[in-house]
Enzyme design. Sequence first.
Site, short mmCIF file in Angstrom:
data_model
loop_
_atom_site.label_atom_id
_atom_site.label_comp_id
_atom_site.label_asym_id
_atom_site.label_seq_id
_atom_site.Cartn_x
_atom_site.Cartn_y
_atom_site.Cartn_z
N ASP A 99 12.42 -41.02 -29.03
CA ASP A 99 13.93 -42.30 -29.35
C ASP A 99 14.01 -43.41 -29.57
O ASP A 99 14.66 -44.00 -30.94
CB ASP A 99 13.97 -42.44 -27.81
CG ASP A 99 14.58 -41.48 -27.34
OD1 ASP A 99 14.64 -40.11 -27.56
OD2 ASP A 99 15.29 -40.98 -25.77
N LYS A 129 22.63 -36.04 -16.92
CA LYS A 129 22.33 -35.08 -18.22
C LYS A 129 20.99 -34.96 -17.47
O LYS A 129 20.22 -35.35 -16.87
CB LYS A 129 22.27 -35.99 -18.72
CG LYS A 129 21.20 -35.98 -20.37
CD LYS A 129 21.03 -36.71 -21.26
CE LYS A 129 20.90 -36.85 -22.47
NZ LYS A 129 19.00 -35.85 -22.48
O1 NMN Z 1 18.98 -32.72 -29.20
P1 NMN Z 1 17.82 -33.62 -29.73
O2 NMN Z 1 18.34 -35.04 -30.54
O3 NMN Z 1 16.40 -33.00 -30.41
O4 NMN Z 1 16.90 -33.99 -28.88
C1 NMN Z 1 17.29 -34.03 -27.29
C2 NMN Z 1 16.59 -35.10 -26.60
O5 NMN Z 1 15.46 -34.25 -26.37
C3 NMN Z 1 16.47 -36.54 -26.52
O6 NMN Z 1 16.19 -37.34 -26.02
C4 NMN Z 1 15.07 -36.95 -26.80
O7 NMN Z 1 14.45 -38.08 -26.06
C5 NMN Z 1 14.25 -35.14 -26.53
N1 NMN Z 1 12.69 -35.28 -27.68
C6 NMN Z 1 11.89 -36.03 -27.49
C7 NMN Z 1 10.67 -35.79 -27.93
C8 NMN Z 1 9.05 -35.81 -27.80
O8 NMN Z 1 8.20 -35.55 -28.20
N2 NMN Z 1 9.27 -36.58 -26.45
C9 NMN Z 1 11.03 -34.80 -29.03
C10 NMN Z 1 11.98 -33.97 -29.55
C11 NMN Z 1 13.36 -34.71 -28.64
#
Ligand code: NMN
Length: 332
Positions: free
Chosen positions: A43, A120
């Site tokens: 993030d 969430k």
């Molecule tokens: O819907 P998006 O923008 O793809 O992301 C949703 C959630 O997924 C976000 O809260 C993000 O923190 C999480 N996420 C985490 C990683 C990671 O590598 N830890 C990668 C992509 C999305």
Amino acid sequence: KPVTAYSEQEASEAAIALRQTLNQWSEDYYTKDNPEVEDHVYDAAYRDLQELETAFPSIVTPDSITQRVGGAVLSGFTKVRHEIPMLSMGDVFSRDELTEFDQRIQKNVGHPVAYNVELKIDGLAISLVYENGKLVQGSTRGDGTIGEDITQNLQTISSIPQTLTKPVSIEVRGECYMPKQAFANLNHQQEERGEAVFANPRNAAAGSLRQLDTRVTKARKLDTFIYTISTFDDLQVKTQHEAIETLEELGFMTNPTQRVCHNLEEVWQYIDDYQAQRDDLPYGIDGIVLKVNDLKLQSQLGHTVKVPRWEIAYKFPPEEAQTVVRKIEWTV
Ligand code: NMN
């Protein structure tokens, strides 16, 4: 150094490096269900890229991760086209930013609005399509337009009704998650078998749903909360709050914690209530979601290429103070 001190050239180079890192992390997370870094690390890097692109709009590329929904379709699954795209969600990390969101909404709409506030849930988004009350298709979000057909996997989850209480033709969306207890049992079992453990319940849920052998999915004890009606048939629903009540009447599992808040004071109260209970809930949450309650206002507000303008996630701070796990080269 601050973003404003960058030359356009420097900003462009920093953005290219950040996109590469974020794309890699996103692939590990979405495609391999095996994240390289904690969400707050992802993030923060995402936020840095957003700031650079906001300060230097000319450096934005259409394929930047800020302009598209992360995720892909695994080979082996049939592709499903989402007629209504499954978007991502904007997020904020402080109360000041949440106040800004509310001010933006009020400015846009011209008056204060009520929000339906929900937890969430830390799972993955699914879509379910019903024809005349019968489940005909279930899918993952994928890249938002094309997802994976996981109907048979979803049919193994007992909280997903095969038949609704009314013969309506609708599409609904929600979250599929692994309860904390099931996650602990699964990792214990994996350890005993000498197999890799899952990093967190979200990735365990995603990995369990995207199995070509549905018996594996069935053994994983997944659960769901459904929270969105995307196509309504002739259901008379005017607000997000009513939508969740209607979903429950139709036979879906819904989360009982939704609350209509008429101002930010009430939203802070909701956040305090659930942040305090977070560890006691049987499922993981990583924040709360504010949704403009009035569905007409929602469609009036619309969406950007990536996120609806009428909803925002407020993410809780990471659960434990994280020690620095790796050198973070992307800091701008
Ligand atoms: O819907 P998006 O923008 O793809 O992301 C949703 C959630 O997924 C976000 O809260 C993000 O923190 C999480 N996420 C985490 C990683 C990671 O590598 N830890 C990668 C992509 C999305």
